[in-house]
Motif scaffolding. Sequence first.
Motif, short mmCIF file in Angstrom:
data_model
loop_
_atom_site.label_atom_id
_atom_site.label_comp_id
_atom_site.label_asym_id
_atom_site.label_seq_id
_atom_site.Cartn_x
_atom_site.Cartn_y
_atom_site.Cartn_z
N PRO A 5 -18.57 -4.30 6.57
CA PRO A 5 -17.45 -4.81 6.72
C PRO A 5 -16.03 -4.28 6.88
O PRO A 5 -15.87 -3.07 6.48
N MET A 6 -15.07 -4.76 7.44
CA MET A 6 -13.93 -4.07 7.64
C MET A 6 -12.88 -4.53 6.65
O MET A 6 -12.56 -5.87 6.58
N ILE A 7 -12.33 -3.60 5.96
CA ILE A 7 -11.24 -3.86 5.09
C ILE A 7 -9.92 -3.34 5.61
O ILE A 7 -9.66 -2.31 6.03
N ALA A 8 -8.87 -4.59 5.89
CA ALA A 8 -7.55 -4.21 6.16
C ALA A 8 -6.63 -3.73 5.18
O ALA A 8 -6.88 -4.43 3.93
N ILE A 9 -5.97 -2.82 5.16
CA ILE A 9 -4.90 -2.43 3.92
C ILE A 9 -3.32 -2.48 4.85
O ILE A 9 -3.21 -1.75 5.67
N VAL A 10 -2.84 -3.33 4.07
CA VAL A 10 -1.46 -3.30 4.41
C VAL A 10 -0.30 -3.06 3.43
O VAL A 10 -0.36 -3.43 2.41
N ASP A 11 0.49 -2.10 3.73
CA ASP A 11 1.41 -1.39 2.73
C ASP A 11 2.39 -0.54 3.43
O ASP A 11 1.95 0.13 4.25
N ASP A 12 3.62 -0.82 3.10
CA ASP A 12 4.74 0.03 3.59
C ASP A 12 4.64 1.55 3.18
O ASP A 12 5.20 2.15 3.84
N GLU A 14 3.24 4.85 2.88
CA GLU A 14 1.96 5.58 3.78
C GLU A 14 0.90 6.20 2.81
O GLU A 14 -0.32 6.18 2.95
N SER A 15 1.43 6.61 1.60
CA SER A 15 0.72 7.26 0.52
C SER A 15 -0.30 6.47 -0.06
O SER A 15 -1.41 6.61 -0.24
N VAL A 16 0.03 5.21 -0.07
CA VAL A 16 -0.78 4.09 -0.91
C VAL A 16 -1.89 3.78 0.38
O VAL A 16 -3.18 3.60 -0.18
N ARG A 17 -1.49 3.51 1.59
CA ARG A 17 -2.34 3.17 2.43
C ARG A 17 -3.52 4.23 2.61
O ARG A 17 -4.54 3.76 2.94
N VAL A 18 -2.97 5.38 2.66
CA VAL A 18 -4.04 6.52 2.84
C VAL A 18 -5.04 6.55 1.63
O VAL A 18 -6.13 6.73 1.80
#
Length: 127
Positions: A5-12, A14-18
Motif C-alpha cells: 500500500p501507498m501512504i500519501a503524506i501531505v504537510d506544509d 518539511e520536517s513533519v513530512r520527512v
Amino acid sequence: MSEVPMIAIVDDDESVRVATSSLVRSFGFKTTVFASAEDFLASPTMPRTACLVTDVQMPTMSGIELFEALRARGVALPVIFITSFPEERVKRRAQEAGAAGFLAKPFDADTMMGCVFEALKGQPLPR
C-alpha cells in the motif's frame, strides 16, 4: 504477490513530512509526500494511494478542505489528520465526515501506525 500500500503524506512542514514518511516506510509501506493539498490532488499517484495522512492547518487548502474535495470527487480514501492545534470543533467535524484518525502533534509512533493499520483493514499489508 500483492502490491504494498501507498501512504500519501501531505504537510506544509518539511520536517513533519520527512519524519512521518520515514516512520511509515519503517513498517514496510511505500510513501509519497506533498507540501500542499493541491499538489496531492494534482498528483498522478493520487489514484494509487491507499491511505492519506494530512495536516489540518495548511496555507491555501486545509486538510479538512482536502478531505471534502476528495469526497466531492467520490474518492473514499481513508484519511488520518494530524495537527498542532487539536481543536475539538475541528476534530468533531473530521470524525463526523468519516476520518480514520485525528492525532495531535507530536504524535506517538505506535498511535500513528495503529491508525494506519486500522485504516487499511482488509487490504494486503507489508511483510
